[in-house]
Design an enzyme around this catalytic site. Structure first.
Site, PDB file in Angstrom:
ATOM      1  N   ASN A  23       0.840  -1.200   0.000  1.00 53.53           N
ATOM      2  CA  ASN A  23       0.000   0.000   0.000  1.00 53.53           C
ATOM      3  C   ASN A  23       0.871   1.244   0.000  1.00 53.53           C
ATOM      4  O   ASN A  23       2.047   1.202   0.286  1.00 53.53           O
ATOM      5  CB  ASN A  23      -0.941   0.019   1.198  1.00 53.53           C
ATOM      6  N   ASP A  72      -2.570   1.665   5.599  1.00 53.98           N
ATOM      7  CA  ASP A  72      -3.158   1.541   4.265  1.00 53.98           C
ATOM      8  C   ASP A  72      -2.625   2.685   3.396  1.00 53.98           C
ATOM      9  O   ASP A  72      -1.426   2.938   3.398  1.00 53.98           O
ATOM     10  CB  ASP A  72      -4.680   1.530   4.378  1.00 53.98           C
TER      11      ASP A  72
END
Length: 158
Positions: A23, A72
């Protein structure tokens, strides 16, 4: 998973391997560092970016505590602070250039997916969330607008 670099005139070049769930990424304002996460390992890495654009010297920059959720998507602000979304953590966090937690913002959804600065002065942080398996959360899947007191870095064309 693997991490690739696009040069613009060749096929993608693999620059790192062994990721479970990659990510990010985000670049420091001066372009000297690239930040990238392996969500499943709870680690945000920092690479040095060489003058020719290659990556070197990967460092475990931030390790997420279990009660933070998973790192993330991310973005950078003009002060070189890294903003990271917390999947299953209900927040975004701001880390200083040394990787220390500077602040965080709680959000009314658990699966925060990414963030990006926008607005005419790049002074609004837009934060996305996921609604996957979160029927009990009325705002799961929403996009939030956060006032941060700072601004983002203008995007660079490819």
């Amino acid at each position: 998973g693997r991490f690739f670099r696009l040069t613009g005139d060749d096929a993608p070049v693999c620059v790192d391997t062994g990721y479970l769930v990659p990510n990010g990424p985000a670049f420091s304002p001066d372009g000297g560092y690239l930040y990238h996460a392996d969500s499943a390992r709870r680690i945000v890495y920092r690479y040095e970016v060489a003058d020719d654009g290659t990556l070197q010297d990967r460092l475990d920059f931030i390790t997420f505590a279990y009660d933070w959720g998973l790192p993330d998507g991310m973005t950078i602000d003009v002060d070189g602070h890294l903003w990271v979304a917390h999947w299953d953590g209900s927040r975004i966090s701001r880390f200083d250039p040394d990787g220390q937690l500077a602040s965080f913002v709680r959000l009314p959804a658990s699966r925060i997916t990414s963030c990006a600065f926008g607005g005419s002065d790049l002074d609004r942080l837009f934060v996305t969330s996921a609604g996957l398996d979160r029927q009990d959360e009325p705002l799961a899947g929403a996009v939030f607008e956060v006032e941060t007191g700072t601004s983002g870095v203008a995007p660079v064309g490819f």
